[in-house]
Write a protein that holds these residues in place. Structure first.
Motif, PDB file in Angstrom:
ATOM      1  N   GLN A  96       2.926  -0.976   4.445  1.00 40.83           N
ATOM      2  CA  GLN A  96       2.970   0.658   4.007  1.00 40.83           C
ATOM      3  C   GLN A  96       3.869   1.454   3.540  1.00 40.83           C
ATOM      4  O   GLN A  96       4.682   1.100   4.512  1.00 40.83           O
ATOM      5  CB  GLN A  96       1.337   1.369   4.797  1.00 40.83           C
ATOM      6  CG  GLN A  96       0.407   1.228   4.977  1.00 40.83           C
ATOM      7  CD  GLN A  96      -0.365   1.885   5.619  1.00 40.83           C
ATOM      8  OE1 GLN A  96      -0.313   1.804   6.600  1.00 40.83           O
ATOM      9  NE2 GLN A  96      -1.450   2.642   5.081  1.00 40.83           N
ATOM     10  N   GLU A  97       4.420   1.627   2.556  1.00 40.20           N
ATOM     11  CA  GLU A  97       5.309   2.709   2.469  1.00 40.20           C
ATOM     12  C   GLU A  97       4.859   3.629   1.149  1.00 40.20           C
ATOM     13  O   GLU A  97       4.537   3.534  -0.518  1.00 40.20           O
ATOM     14  CB  GLU A  97       6.485   1.964   2.078  1.00 40.20           C
ATOM     15  CG  GLU A  97       6.722   0.564   0.918  1.00 40.20           C
ATOM     16  CD  GLU A  97       7.659  -1.059   1.371  1.00 40.20           C
ATOM     17  OE1 GLU A  97       8.655  -0.044   1.752  1.00 40.20           O
ATOM     18  OE2 GLU A  97       7.409  -1.926   1.519  1.00 40.20           O
ATOM     19  N   LYS A  98       5.472   4.691   1.007  1.00 42.21           N
ATOM     20  CA  LYS A  98       6.191   5.287   0.061  1.00 42.21           C
ATOM     21  C   LYS A  98       6.327   4.546  -1.443  1.00 42.21           C
ATOM     22  O   LYS A  98       7.611   3.704  -1.149  1.00 42.21           O
ATOM     23  CB  LYS A  98       6.673   6.683  -0.469  1.00 42.21           C
ATOM     24  CG  LYS A  98       5.938   7.450   0.807  1.00 42.21           C
ATOM     25  CD  LYS A  98       4.581   8.036   0.276  1.00 42.21           C
ATOM     26  CE  LYS A  98       4.012   8.988   1.127  1.00 42.21           C
ATOM     27  NZ  LYS A  98       2.182   9.601   0.556  1.00 42.21           N
TER      28      LYS A  98
ATOM     29  N   ASP B  94       1.488  -0.920  -0.218  1.00 40.75           N
ATOM     30  CA  ASP B  94       0.180  -0.333  -0.012  1.00 40.75           C
ATOM     31  C   ASP B  94       1.123   1.255   0.215  1.00 40.75           C
ATOM     32  O   ASP B  94       2.094   1.319   0.757  1.00 40.75           O
ATOM     33  CB  ASP B  94      -0.194   0.196   1.136  1.00 40.75           C
ATOM     34  CG  ASP B  94      -1.834   1.302   1.237  1.00 40.75           C
ATOM     35  OD1 ASP B  94      -2.392   1.774   1.020  1.00 40.75           O
ATOM     36  OD2 ASP B  94      -1.805   1.653   2.115  1.00 40.75           O
ATOM     37  N   SER B  95       0.329   2.211  -0.916  1.00 45.89           N
ATOM     38  CA  SER B  95       1.451   2.982  -1.364  1.00 45.89           C
ATOM     39  C   SER B  95       0.756   4.148  -0.186  1.00 45.89           C
ATOM     40  O   SER B  95       0.336   5.346  -0.287  1.00 45.89           O
ATOM     41  CB  SER B  95       1.439   4.101  -2.450  1.00 45.89           C
ATOM     42  OG  SER B  95       1.872   5.180  -2.111  1.00 45.89           O
ATOM     43  N   CYS B  96       1.296   4.117   0.557  1.00 40.33           N
ATOM     44  CA  CYS B  96       0.172   5.289   2.125  1.00 40.33           C
ATOM     45  C   CYS B  96      -0.728   5.151   1.964  1.00 40.33           C
ATOM     46  O   CYS B  96      -0.913   7.182   1.772  1.00 40.33           O
ATOM     47  CB  CYS B  96       1.138   6.502   2.550  1.00 40.33           C
ATOM     48  SG  CYS B  96       2.825   5.689   2.730  1.00 40.33           S
TER      49      CYS B  96
ATOM     50  N   THR C  99      -5.187   6.790   2.284  1.00 36.44           N
ATOM     51  CA  THR C  99      -5.265   7.471   3.381  1.00 36.44           C
ATOM     52  C   THR C  99      -7.111   7.571   3.751  1.00 36.44           C
ATOM     53  O   THR C  99      -7.180   8.223   4.461  1.00 36.44           O
ATOM     54  CB  THR C  99      -5.572   9.454   3.235  1.00 36.44           C
ATOM     55  OG1 THR C  99      -5.906   9.393   1.958  1.00 36.44           O
ATOM     56  CG2 THR C  99      -3.970   9.953   3.001  1.00 36.44           C
TER      57      THR C  99
END
Length: 229
Positions: free
Chosen positions: A57-59, A32-34, A36
């Motif tokens: 979760q990480e960019k 998951d690209s963080c 929201t």
């Protein structure tokens, strides 16, 4: 490997389609690209009750980079890239995939049909399983004469790592580029690509999906053609 960004509305359907598989020896790596939205809440809820689910979760630098991050974390032999807003069509998909790879040790890519549904999971087209089943010539993959639905395509992970994973510079069409290179990088094996009858994935069509902008898709295809010249 579901890769996701703000697809919390759909990702539970993706997770459940894996949990419901009759073949139990799998791992689900969610990259998951963080997000929201509610993505983390949904994923953590299922991760807490099933150790086969791993949530990160990480960019990242886009779709290709996210898939490559997931690839580096896997311990499996056979993999698939499943969009977080799509899902597997029935409970025996993984069992059928395992059977085919067990019977054919030379396989690097295995694919089947897919079917589009709307955001309420109603079918909006006939299955794309009308293409002829059987071995696929690597040159046909190179010429894009054949289509490989991302969620219905399973690959040998060692081969994908051998060719360097997905190329971020072709992010919008990185999966297509991967299939072409997987089939045509040396050593080329004419018996390594197989299409089988059936439908293995359902693709949810909605305006927020990554491929909704067809202009970006066709620009990506042009980049591929230029790179292959």
């Amino acid at each position: 490997f579901p890769v996701t960004i703000n697809q919390g509305r759909y990702i539970e359907k993706t997770i459940l389609s894996v949990l419901n598989q009759s073949y139990a020896d799998w791992e689900l790596i969610i990259q998951d690209s963080c997000s929201t939205d509610e993505t983390a809440e949904v994923c953590n809820r299922y991760r807490s009750v099933d150790s086969r689910i791993r949530f990160y979760q990480e960019k990242d630098k886009g779709f290709a980079d996210a898939v490559n991050k997931a690839l580096m974390k896997t311990t499996g032999i056979i993999g698939a890239i499943q969009s977080s807003d799509d899902y597997y069509a029935h409970a025996d998909v993984f069992s059928q995939v395992a059977d085919h790879y067990h019977l054919n040790k030379n396989l690097n890519l295995l694919t089947s049909g897919s079917r589009m549904v709307d955001s309420d999971y109603r079918f909006i087209e006939s299955p794309t399983s009308s293409r002829k089943a059987g071995m696929i010539d690597p040159i046909d993959a190179f010429r894009l004469f054949d289509h490989f639905a991302q969620g219905s395509t399973f690959f040998r992970i060692s081969r994908v790592k051998e060719i360097g994973g997905l190329r971020p510079e072709f992010d919008m069409v990185a999966d297509t580029d991967l299939w072409v290179r997987l089939a045509n990088y040396k050593p080329v094996n004419p018996g390594a690509l197989l299409r089988v009858e059936g439908v293995w994935s359902h693709l949810i069509m909605h305006m927020e999906q990554r491929t909704a902008d067809q202009v970006k898709f066709y620009v990506g295809r042009c980049k591929l053609y230029r790179d292959w010249e």
